[in-house]
Design a protein around this motif. Structure first.
Motif, PDB file in Angstrom:
ATOM      1  N   PHE A  26       0.825  -1.211   0.000  1.00 61.71           N
ATOM      2  CA  PHE A  26       0.000   0.000   0.000  1.00 61.71           C
ATOM      3  C   PHE A  26       0.863   1.267   0.000  1.00 61.71           C
ATOM      4  N   ILE A  27       1.952   1.225   0.756  1.00 60.85           N
ATOM      5  CA  ILE A  27       2.845   2.394   0.799  1.00 60.85           C
ATOM      6  C   ILE A  27       3.415   2.686  -0.587  1.00 60.85           C
ATOM      7  N   TYR A  28       3.857   1.635  -1.271  1.00 62.21           N
ATOM      8  CA  TYR A  28       4.454   1.838  -2.598  1.00 62.21           C
ATOM      9  C   TYR A  28       3.389   2.165  -3.652  1.00 62.21           C
ATOM     10  N   CYS A  29       2.157   1.714  -3.444  1.00 57.10           N
ATOM     11  CA  CYS A  29       1.052   2.151  -4.320  1.00 57.10           C
ATOM     12  C   CYS A  29       0.898   3.667  -4.232  1.00 57.10           C
ATOM     13  N   PHE A  30       0.989   4.189  -3.005  1.00 58.99           N
ATOM     14  CA  PHE A  30       0.847   5.632  -2.776  1.00 58.99           C
ATOM     15  C   PHE A  30       2.044   6.392  -3.345  1.00 58.99           C
ATOM     16  N   ILE A  31       3.254   5.886  -3.097  1.00 60.59           N
ATOM     17  CA  ILE A  31       4.445   6.539  -3.641  1.00 60.59           C
ATOM     18  C   ILE A  31       4.403   6.549  -5.171  1.00 60.59           C
ATOM     19  N   PRO A  69      -1.775   0.430  -8.085  1.00 62.30           N
ATOM     20  CA  PRO A  69      -1.416  -0.957  -7.765  1.00 62.30           C
ATOM     21  C   PRO A  69      -0.244  -1.491  -8.577  1.00 62.30           C
ATOM     22  N   LEU A  70      -0.060  -0.975  -9.810  1.00 61.06           N
ATOM     23  CA  LEU A  70       1.057  -1.449 -10.630  1.00 61.06           C
ATOM     24  C   LEU A  70       2.391  -1.150  -9.948  1.00 61.06           C
ATOM     25  N   TYR A  71       2.494   0.031  -9.350  1.00 57.41           N
ATOM     26  CA  TYR A  71       3.734   0.402  -8.662  1.00 57.41           C
ATOM     27  C   TYR A  71       3.916  -0.417  -7.382  1.00 57.41           C
ATOM     28  N   GLY A  72       2.817  -0.636  -6.656  1.00 63.42           N
ATOM     29  CA  GLY A  72       2.913  -1.446  -5.447  1.00 63.42           C
ATOM     30  C   GLY A  72       3.344  -2.867  -5.764  1.00 63.42           C
ATOM     31  N   ALA A  86       6.992  -2.874  -6.898  1.00 67.04           N
ATOM     32  CA  ALA A  86       7.945  -2.724  -5.793  1.00 67.04           C
ATOM     33  C   ALA A  86       8.152  -4.048  -5.070  1.00 67.04           C
ATOM     34  N   ILE A  87       7.054  -4.776  -4.822  1.00 66.88           N
ATOM     35  CA  ILE A  87       7.170  -6.063  -4.139  1.00 66.88           C
ATOM     36  C   ILE A  87       7.984  -7.043  -4.986  1.00 66.88           C
ATOM     37  N   ILE A  88       7.713  -7.058  -6.299  1.00 69.07           N
ATOM     38  CA  ILE A  88       8.472  -7.936  -7.195  1.00 69.07           C
ATOM     39  C   ILE A  88       9.950  -7.551  -7.211  1.00 69.07           C
ATOM     40  N   MET A  89      10.215  -6.243  -7.265  1.00 70.41           N
ATOM     41  CA  MET A  89      11.613  -5.777  -7.244  1.00 70.41           C
ATOM     42  C   MET A  89      12.334  -6.244  -5.994  1.00 70.41           C
TER      43      MET A  89
END
Length: 284
Positions: free
Chosen positions: A14-19, A47-50, A53-56
């Motif tokens: 969720f944090i990375y979705c927001f970032i 959600p794509l960024y979130g 980020a998790i995949i990264m």
């Protein structure tokens, strides 16, 4: 490293979705010279960024410390995610919510070399700079606080996702209906033009061939009836098309405004018309 509970992983998502929303909205707003609430959802989340980020984070684990491999693994993983997401969304919603077709070295408009390289650098920035303070902050939280936060955000996120998917599906059906209506309108207009030409010819014959006057009059009457029916059909189709354009409520217009580069291979003209309608709505 990166050994977290399920609630911590979700909170990072969720944090990375927001970032990601901040990054994307800032970039698009600067290019558009006005604020754009970017994204598929109404929430300030992408959600794509979130997911990216998790995949990264996961992909960088085996090669932690090797910056070149971290860059390459992150670039490949995020690009694959972007391609699959773009492909599925276009098949599902009849639209490309991002389109790199005009960018060099793109693959079907879903990914391009420039964006893939950017994903690689973002992976380095994420693993070496951004994630460390966020990790410290999340790990400092009490586990019960983390769970409550995740549950609360998940409920709002799920509701917004369900509504967004429903509205996007409706938008896809509207585009399809408008495209079919346009084709039918053009067909009716062609029929009317042909009928008009045929009627003009018959009137000319009527003036010169008085012996078949009664026959021509009957033919004229039939033509008038046919033309009247076509006019009514044309009016009906036009009204239906206007209703479809007007069917877009504020939220559906928001989807179009939040995705200014969206395109549609099948329903391009209908999408262009709806975008123009959305702009008029915004000005009024």
């Amino acid at each position: 490293m990166y050994v977290y509970s399920w609630s911590q992983w979700l909170l990072f998502f969720f944090i990375y979705c927001f970032i990601g929303w901040i990054i994307e909205s800032t970039y698009v707003s600067v290019r558009s010279l006005h604020f754009v609430n970017r994204g598929f959802l109404r929430l300030p989340m992408l959600p794509l960024y979130g997911s990216g980020a998790i995949i990264m984070l996961w992909l960088s684990l085996p090669v932690k410390g090797n910056l070149i491999l971290v860059f390459l693994f992150g670039m490949a993983g995020a690009s694959l995610l972007e391609y699959v997401t773009g492909y599925v969304m276009e098949r599902l919603f009849k639209m490309k919510y991002w389109d790199y077709s005009n960018n060099p070295f793109n693959i079907n408009g879903y990914v391009c070399l420039g964006t893939s390289i950017a994903w690689g650098f973002l992976t380095l920035l994420l693993t070496e700079v951004v994630h460390r303070p966020l990790e410290w902050l999340v790990l400092k939280l009490d586990s019960s606080v983390t769970i409550y936060l995740v549950i609360g955000i998940s409920i709002v996120f799920t509701i917004d996702t369900v509504h967004s998917v429903k509205e996007a599906l409706d938008l896809g059906r509207i585009l399809e209906s408008m495209t079919k209506l346009k084709a039918e309108l053009e067909e009716v207009q062609v029929q009317m033009a042909l009928l008009k030409a045929e009627t003009t010819q018959k009137v000319s014959e009527f003036k010169t061939e008085t012996l078949v006057k009664i026959t021509n009059l009957k033919s004229e009457t039939a033509s008038v009836i046919k033309e009247s029916a076509l006019v009514e059909r044309l009016q009906s189709l036009t009204e239906t098309k206007e209703k479809l354009s007007g069917y877009l409520n504020f939220y559906r217009k928001g989807i179009l405004r939040r995705n200014p580069t969206a395109s549609s291979k099948l329903f391009g003209e209908a999408l262009k018309e709806l975008k123009e309608y959305s702009k008029k709505y915004k000005k009024s």
